[in-house]
Design a protein around this motif. Structure first.
Motif, short mmCIF file in Angstrom:
data_model
loop_
_atom_site.label_atom_id
_atom_site.label_comp_id
_atom_site.label_asym_id
_atom_site.label_seq_id
_atom_site.Cartn_x
_atom_site.Cartn_y
_atom_site.Cartn_z
N GLU A 90 0.85 -1.20 -0.02
CA GLU A 90 -0.08 0.09 0.11
C GLU A 90 0.83 1.20 0.07
O GLU A 90 1.81 1.47 0.94
CB GLU A 90 -1.01 -0.01 1.21
CG GLU A 90 -1.65 -1.14 1.39
CD GLU A 90 -2.95 -1.27 2.52
OE1 GLU A 90 -2.45 -0.39 3.32
OE2 GLU A 90 -3.95 -2.02 2.14
N LYS A 123 0.37 -5.13 2.50
CA LYS A 123 -0.99 -5.35 2.34
C LYS A 123 -1.24 -6.73 3.06
O LYS A 123 -1.50 -7.57 2.17
CB LYS A 123 -1.53 -5.23 1.04
CG LYS A 123 -3.04 -5.08 0.58
CD LYS A 123 -3.14 -4.97 -0.74
CE LYS A 123 -4.45 -5.62 -1.46
NZ LYS A 123 -5.55 -5.09 -0.69
N ASP A 129 -1.21 -4.53 8.41
CA ASP A 129 -0.65 -3.78 7.33
C ASP A 129 0.84 -3.16 7.88
O ASP A 129 0.73 -1.85 8.23
CB ASP A 129 -1.57 -2.72 6.74
CG ASP A 129 -2.73 -3.22 6.03
OD1 ASP A 129 -2.73 -4.27 5.88
OD2 ASP A 129 -3.63 -2.60 5.91
#
Ligand code: TMP
Length: 236
Positions: A90, A123, A129
């Motif tokens: 991410e 992710k 995360d």
């Protein structure tokens, strides 16, 4: 284009196969989660708003030369998208300190950062995360090469400069956002997933009011009213 089998269900979207092996249908859900689904909710109409907002922003980015997975919108909450292998990183870009950055580093909430900060997160819900540095990304084979990481940073910064300017013209501060990328069948890195008030923070430049998922995360108010306001400003 018709939905065939469900390929994947995430927290905010469902992905369906279509008769074309290279295309998927992405359906935006009304569900809201925070703290890796520790907090759950739903707001009727949220999916439609996010689909509309994300479509507008992806089209804006395409106009500025960013390649995305978006093919077209099919209806209020369904998009036809190119099938990609999602890169499990991410990419978060921050202009103003808030959220996990202030918690992790003790920077005062609302501090304008001296430059746009790009961060990578793994992710992986099961691990909450976690933040990654470049070497973690390479070590874990999350990308093929360091040049792919440089490309993710470049794309994150470019997307930020396009969106930041667009939102300033609409009296909204783009505080931070998260984007995801995927690799298509020809090896191109495409912007994927969504860009919406679920994945961005927007603060009104005049009132400092929050117009994003922090309203849900922090029980501050109705997300639908805020998301509708973001859409209205995008369309104006
Ligand atoms: P954070 O302050 O919680 O790290 O979030 C930074 C920005 O990225 C914020 O706009 C929310 C977004 N984000 C997501 O949309 N999904 C995520 O899983 C994470 C970690 C952040």
């Amino acid at each position: 284009m018709e939905k065939q089998g469900l390929l994947y269900e995430g927290k905010a979207k469902r992905l369906y196969n279509t008769e074309d092996a290279n295309l998927l249908i992405s359906e935006f859900k009304d569900d809201l989660t925070a703290g890796n689904a520790a907090k759950k909710g739903s707001e009727e109409g949220k999916g439609v708003l996010n689909c509309k907002i994300s479509t507008q922003l992806f089209e804006l980015l395409e106009k500025h030369g960013i390649k995305t997975h978006l093919v077209k919108t099919l209806d209020d909450n369904n998009q036809l998208v190119k099938k990609v292998d999602i890169i499990m990183i991410e990419v978060v870009v921050r202009n103003i300190a808030t959220g996990s950055l202030t918690k992790r580093l003790g920077i005062k909430d609302g501090t304008v950062l001296p430059f746009s900060l790009v961060e990578f997160y793994y992710k992986e819900d099961a691990l909450n995360d976690p933040i990654l540095n470049d070497e973690h990304c390479i070590m874990m084979d999350l990308v093929k090469s360091e040049s792919d990481l440089e490309e993710l940073k470049r794309l994150g910064r470019e997307i930020n400069s396009i969106l930041k300017k667009f939102f300033i013209e609409r009296r909204l501060n783009l505080v931070d956002f998260k984007v995801e990328f995927g690799v298509d069948s020809e090896g191109n890195i495409l912007l994927a997933d969504e860009i919406s008030p679920d994945s961005c923070r927007f603060w009104d430049m005049d009132t400092n009011e929050k117009l994003d998922k922090d309203l849900f995360r922090q029980d501050l108010g109705n997300v639908k009213v805020a998301y509708q306001e973001v859409l209205n400003r995008i369309l104006k």
